[in-house]
Design an enzyme around this catalytic site. Structure first.
Site, PDB file in Angstrom:
ATOM      1  N   LYS A 196       8.877  -3.054  15.744  1.00  0.00           N
ATOM      2  CA  LYS A 196       9.305  -1.758  15.196  1.00  0.00           C
ATOM      3  C   LYS A 196      10.287  -1.088  16.149  1.00  0.00           C
ATOM      4  CE  LYS A 196       6.919  -1.596  11.385  1.00  0.00           C
ATOM      5  NZ  LYS A 196       7.593  -1.639  10.100  1.00  0.00           N
ATOM      6  N   LYS A 254       2.170  -6.258   9.330  1.00  0.00           N
ATOM      7  CA  LYS A 254       1.696  -5.038  10.006  1.00  0.00           C
ATOM      8  C   LYS A 254       0.379  -5.174  10.769  1.00  0.00           C
ATOM      9  CE  LYS A 254      -0.906  -3.344   6.063  1.00  0.00           C
ATOM     10  NZ  LYS A 254      -1.414  -2.214   5.328  1.00  0.00           N
ATOM     11  N   ARG A 266      -7.716   9.710  16.074  1.00  0.00           N
ATOM     12  CA  ARG A 266      -6.414   9.396  15.478  1.00  0.00           C
ATOM     13  C   ARG A 266      -5.990  10.511  14.537  1.00  0.00           C
ATOM     14  NH1 ARG A 266      -7.175   6.121  18.715  1.00  0.00           N
ATOM     15  NH2 ARG A 266      -6.904   3.852  18.647  1.00  0.00           N
ATOM     16  N   SER A 292       6.442   3.263  13.226  1.00  0.00           N
ATOM     17  CA  SER A 292       5.011   3.492  13.443  1.00  0.00           C
ATOM     18  C   SER A 292       4.794   4.216  14.766  1.00  0.00           C
ATOM     19  CB  SER A 292       4.317   2.131  13.480  1.00  0.00           C
ATOM     20  OG  SER A 292       3.037   2.263  14.023  1.00  0.00           O
ATOM     21  N   ASP A 301      10.200  -7.450  -3.323  1.00  0.00           N
ATOM     22  CA  ASP A 301       8.975  -7.787  -2.582  1.00  0.00           C
ATOM     23  C   ASP A 301       8.700  -9.276  -2.755  1.00  0.00           C
ATOM     24  OD1 ASP A 301       6.111  -7.867  -1.753  1.00  0.00           O
ATOM     25  OD2 ASP A 301       6.259  -5.686  -1.844  1.00  0.00           O
ATOM     26  N   ARG A 323     -12.275  -2.163  21.303  1.00  0.00           N
ATOM     27  CA  ARG A 323     -11.368  -3.209  20.806  1.00  0.00           C
ATOM     28  C   ARG A 323     -10.200  -3.298  21.778  1.00  0.00           C
ATOM     29  NH1 ARG A 323      -9.063  -2.273  14.781  1.00  0.00           N
ATOM     30  NH2 ARG A 323      -8.031  -0.532  15.825  1.00  0.00           N
ATOM     31  N   TYR A 379       0.829  -1.224   0.000  1.00  0.00           N
ATOM     32  CA  TYR A 379       0.000   0.000   0.000  1.00  0.00           C
ATOM     33  C   TYR A 379       0.861   1.270   0.000  1.00  0.00           C
ATOM     34  CZ  TYR A 379      -3.023   3.603   2.086  1.00  0.00           C
ATOM     35  OH  TYR A 379      -3.686   4.770   2.378  1.00  0.00           O
ATOM     36  N   TYR A 413       3.820  -6.478  17.259  1.00  0.00           N
ATOM     37  CA  TYR A 413       4.086  -5.664  16.064  1.00  0.00           C
ATOM     38  C   TYR A 413       4.836  -4.382  16.464  1.00  0.00           C
ATOM     39  CZ  TYR A 413       3.270  -2.167  12.452  1.00  0.00           C
ATOM     40  OH  TYR A 413       3.447  -1.154  11.546  1.00  0.00           O
ATOM     41  N   ASN A 423      -1.586   7.557  11.035  1.00  0.00           N
ATOM     42  CA  ASN A 423      -2.539   6.638  10.387  1.00  0.00           C
ATOM     43  C   ASN A 423      -2.660   6.926   8.892  1.00  0.00           C
ATOM     44  OD1 ASN A 423      -3.172   6.550  13.326  1.00  0.00           O
ATOM     45  ND2 ASN A 423      -4.728   5.121  12.641  1.00  0.00           N
TER      46      ASN A 423
HETATM   47  P1  NAD Z   1       1.680  -3.685   3.046  1.00  0.00           P
HETATM   48  O1  NAD Z   1       1.438  -5.012   3.687  1.00  0.00           O
HETATM   49  O2  NAD Z   1       0.702  -3.188   2.060  1.00  0.00           O
HETATM   50  O3  NAD Z   1       3.121  -3.673   2.378  1.00  0.00           O
HETATM   51  C1  NAD Z   1       4.199  -4.446   2.860  1.00  0.00           C
HETATM   52  C2  NAD Z   1       4.856  -5.107   1.657  1.00  0.00           C
HETATM   53  O4  NAD Z   1       5.957  -5.901   2.126  1.00  0.00           O
HETATM   54  C3  NAD Z   1       3.913  -6.055   0.912  1.00  0.00           C
HETATM   55  O5  NAD Z   1       4.031  -5.803  -0.474  1.00  0.00           O
HETATM   56  C4  NAD Z   1       4.431  -7.469   1.263  1.00  0.00           C
HETATM   57  O6  NAD Z   1       4.215  -8.375   0.215  1.00  0.00           O
HETATM   58  C5  NAD Z   1       5.899  -7.189   1.500  1.00  0.00           C
HETATM   59  N1  NAD Z   1       6.570  -8.109   2.433  1.00  0.00           N
HETATM   60  C6  NAD Z   1       6.148  -8.541   3.643  1.00  0.00           C
HETATM   61  N2  NAD Z   1       7.078  -9.328   4.211  1.00  0.00           N
HETATM   62  C7  NAD Z   1       8.108  -9.402   3.326  1.00  0.00           C
HETATM   63  C8  NAD Z   1       9.361 -10.059   3.331  1.00  0.00           C
HETATM   64  N3  NAD Z   1       9.747 -10.828   4.352  1.00  0.00           N
HETATM   65  N4  NAD Z   1      10.168  -9.913   2.263  1.00  0.00           N
HETATM   66  C9  NAD Z   1       9.803  -9.155   1.194  1.00  0.00           C
HETATM   67  N5  NAD Z   1       8.621  -8.512   1.132  1.00  0.00           N
HETATM   68  C10 NAD Z   1       7.799  -8.634   2.182  1.00  0.00           C
HETATM   69  O7  NAD Z   1       1.882  -2.628   4.233  1.00  0.00           O
HETATM   70  P2  NAD Z   1       1.912  -1.045   4.169  1.00  0.00           P
HETATM   71  O8  NAD Z   1       0.671  -0.535   4.776  1.00  0.00           O
HETATM   72  O9  NAD Z   1       2.304  -0.592   2.823  1.00  0.00           O
HETATM   73  O10 NAD Z   1       3.078  -0.761   5.205  1.00  0.00           O
HETATM   74  C11 NAD Z   1       4.427  -0.600   4.796  1.00  0.00           C
HETATM   75  C12 NAD Z   1       5.298  -0.445   6.019  1.00  0.00           C
HETATM   76  O11 NAD Z   1       4.838   0.661   6.789  1.00  0.00           O
HETATM   77  C13 NAD Z   1       5.274  -1.656   6.947  1.00  0.00           C
HETATM   78  O12 NAD Z   1       6.579  -1.858   7.455  1.00  0.00           O
HETATM   79  C14 NAD Z   1       4.339  -1.226   8.051  1.00  0.00           C
HETATM   80  O13 NAD Z   1       4.632  -1.860   9.258  1.00  0.00           O
HETATM   81  C15 NAD Z   1       4.625   0.262   8.128  1.00  0.00           C
HETATM   82  N6  NAD Z   1       3.499   1.029   8.675  1.00  0.00           N
HETATM   83  C16 NAD Z   1       2.267   0.927   8.099  1.00  0.00           C
HETATM   84  C17 NAD Z   1       1.194   1.623   8.630  1.00  0.00           C
HETATM   85  C18 NAD Z   1      -0.191   1.512   8.029  1.00  0.00           C
HETATM   86  O14 NAD Z   1      -1.164   1.890   8.687  1.00  0.00           O
HETATM   87  N7  NAD Z   1      -0.348   1.048   6.798  1.00  0.00           N
HETATM   88  C19 NAD Z   1       1.381   2.436   9.770  1.00  0.00           C
HETATM   89  C20 NAD Z   1       2.655   2.529  10.326  1.00  0.00           C
HETATM   90  C21 NAD Z   1       3.709   1.814   9.770  1.00  0.00           C
HETATM   91  N1  UDP Z   2     -12.150   1.465  14.407  1.00  0.00           N
HETATM   92  C1  UDP Z   2     -13.498   1.183  14.481  1.00  0.00           C
HETATM   93  N2  UDP Z   2     -13.991   0.184  13.702  1.00  0.00           N
HETATM   94  C2  UDP Z   2     -13.203  -0.548  12.857  1.00  0.00           C
HETATM   95  C3  UDP Z   2     -11.833  -0.235  12.772  1.00  0.00           C
HETATM   96  C4  UDP Z   2     -11.330   0.771  13.583  1.00  0.00           C
HETATM   97  O1  UDP Z   2     -14.232   1.812  15.236  1.00  0.00           O
HETATM   98  O2  UDP Z   2     -13.713  -1.471  12.191  1.00  0.00           O
HETATM   99  C5  UDP Z   2     -11.613   2.570  15.232  1.00  0.00           C
HETATM  100  C6  UDP Z   2     -10.532   2.163  16.215  1.00  0.00           C
HETATM  101  O3  UDP Z   2     -11.115   1.752  17.431  1.00  0.00           O
HETATM  102  C7  UDP Z   2      -9.695   3.446  16.343  1.00  0.00           C
HETATM  103  C8  UDP Z   2      -9.803   4.067  14.945  1.00  0.00           C
HETATM  104  O4  UDP Z   2     -10.961   3.490  14.349  1.00  0.00           O
HETATM  105  O5  UDP Z   2     -10.294   4.341  17.266  1.00  0.00           O
HETATM  106  C9  UDP Z   2      -8.607   3.782  14.048  1.00  0.00           C
HETATM  107  O6  UDP Z   2      -8.384   2.391  14.006  1.00  0.00           O
HETATM  108  P1  UDP Z   2      -7.294   1.747  13.047  1.00  0.00           P
HETATM  109  O7  UDP Z   2      -7.297   0.268  13.303  1.00  0.00           O
HETATM  110  O8  UDP Z   2      -7.525   2.210  11.647  1.00  0.00           O
HETATM  111  O9  UDP Z   2      -5.927   2.423  13.527  1.00  0.00           O
HETATM  112  P2  UDP Z   2      -5.141   2.275  14.930  1.00  0.00           P
HETATM  113  O10 UDP Z   2      -6.110   1.900  15.997  1.00  0.00           O
HETATM  114  O11 UDP Z   2      -4.113   1.231  14.703  1.00  0.00           O
HETATM  115  O12 UDP Z   2      -4.565   3.633  15.167  1.00  0.00           O
END
Ligand code: NAD
Ligand code: UDP
Length: 344
Positions: free
Chosen positions: A151, A83, A229, A123, A30, A298, A10, A147, A177
């Protein structure tokens, strides 16, 4: 050449668009465990540029060395990892393996290949339950699940690597977020199974894939009693990475500029929005109501979390630009044009 691990995911796919648009060459590494190669086809469609794609796993040091050498990489952006907070509680070893071991192997491979610049996806979960708001980078670290702890461990490893060799350039970005999608509607978030996160869940309700949203808790000490958030548009987030790369490139090691060599920076807007705020903004974006019901809290959720984004502005010259309305509008454009994500 920028080497993007997890670049099909993503956030990674949005970064690839911004990197290619800014003129960088890009190699994606990837294993596609949580993504589709189609995302990268679309990245190339959006930008009109090619990128190199290597299927491989970050826990495979030799595969990484070969890929880094083949691609003549200058800098790495490391997104690859798992993640899902809930899954990390039931499968902690898997999370430490992909996230911590995967990063160790990557750092070893970078050492072998003399690559000395890395931007890492951390994160806001490393902060745990906030003891003060907004959250500054020096807020105590107290992650509450495997998780978040993975990190935090990676951050500590990176800081140790830097202490051992201050000529290495590291930027640890703590995302709040990330939501929304590229405004082309061609790439976006495509969760497997039932979405855990709020906006992808709302998007699937809006498009008719799910009946209604559960709001996890309406007894929080917040203005409308639902959780708050700091939602940040994924394109703003992507631009933050470009700024980080530019700053790392310009660090003057001759001046022994130690405060910049290993930076830790929040990427958030500084604005909190409640669950109900997001629902209402999404209803405006999609033009119809989003059915929801109140449900118990939750487990592990916190009431309020939002960033202090001032350090990001000071050190990276970066500030989020896009509003909650833009996040919902772009999420909806992606979801409504791709109701089943990348699956045709
Ligand atoms: P995502 O799952 O969409 O992307 C992660 C990618 O890494 C995927 O394409 C997956 O196929 C690949 N992958 C997983 N394990 C692997 C491995 N061992 N080797 C090679 N490829 C691998 O997640 P995202 O939302 O794009 O998040 C990207 C990064 O940002 C992650 O490290 C996640 O922890 C961090 N992050 C995400 C969020 C969020 O809300 N999306 C928030 C904070 C931090
Ligand atoms: N949340 C919710 N319903 C859902 C998913 C999330 O009410 O189906 C709420 C959750 O309790 C939080 C906010 O939305 O207050 C953001 O949640 P998310 O999982 O997206 O992010 P995080 O909690 O990891 O910051």
């Amino acid at each position: 050449m920028i080497f993007v691990t997890g670049g099909a995911g993503y956030i990674g796919s949005h970064i690839c668009v911004e990197l290619l648009n800014a003129g960088y060459d890009v190699t994606v590494f990837d294993n596609f465990s949580n993504s589709s190669p189609e995302a990268l086809v679309r990245v190339q469609q959006i930008t009109g540029r090619n990128l190199q794609v290597i299927r491989g796993d970050c826990r495979d040091r030799d595969a990484l060395i070969t890929a880094l050498q083949q691609s003549q990489t200058n800098a790495v952006i490391h997104f690859a990892g798992l993640k899902a907070v809930g899954e990390s509680v039931s499968k902690p070893l898997n999370y430490y393996d992909h996230n911590v071991v995967g990063t160790l192997r990557l750092l070893e491979a970078m050492q072998v290949c003399h690559i000395r610049t890395i931007v890492f996806s951390s994160s806001a979960t490393v902060y745990g339950d906030p003891v003060h708001l907004p959250i500054t980078e020096d807020h105590p670290l107290s992650p509450t699940n495997p998780y978040g702890r993975s990190k935090w461990m990676i951050e500590e490893i990176l800081r140790d690597v830097y202490r051992s060799d201050p000529s290495i350039r590291i930027c640890i970005l703590r995302y709040f977020n990330p939501v929304g999608a590229h405004d082309s509607g061609l790439i976006g978030e495509d969760p497997q199974g039932i979405p855990n996160n709020l906006v992808p869940f709302i998007a699937q309700v809006a498009v008719g894939r799910r009946e209604r949203l559960n709001i996890w808790g309406n007894d929080y000490p917040t203005p409308d009693r639902t959780g708050v958030r700091d939602y940040i548009h994924v394109v703003d987030l992507a631009i933050g990475h470009l700024q980080a790369l530019a700053v790392l490139k310009n660090i003057d090691h001759e001046r022994n500029d130690q405060s910049f060599g290993c930076m830790t920076v929040n990427l958030g807007t500084g604005q909190g929005h409640s669950v109900l705020d997001v629902i209402h903004a999404y209803e405006k974006a999609c033009g119809h109501s989003i059915p929801y019901q109140m449900a118990p809290r939750r487990s592990g959720d916190i009431a309020v979390c939002y960033a202090d984004p001032q350090f990001a502005y000071k050190i990276l010259g970066w500030k989020a630009q896009l509003s909650l309305e833009a996040m919902c509008r772009d999420s909806w454009r992606w979801q409504s044009r791709n109701p089943n994500g990348y699956q045709k």
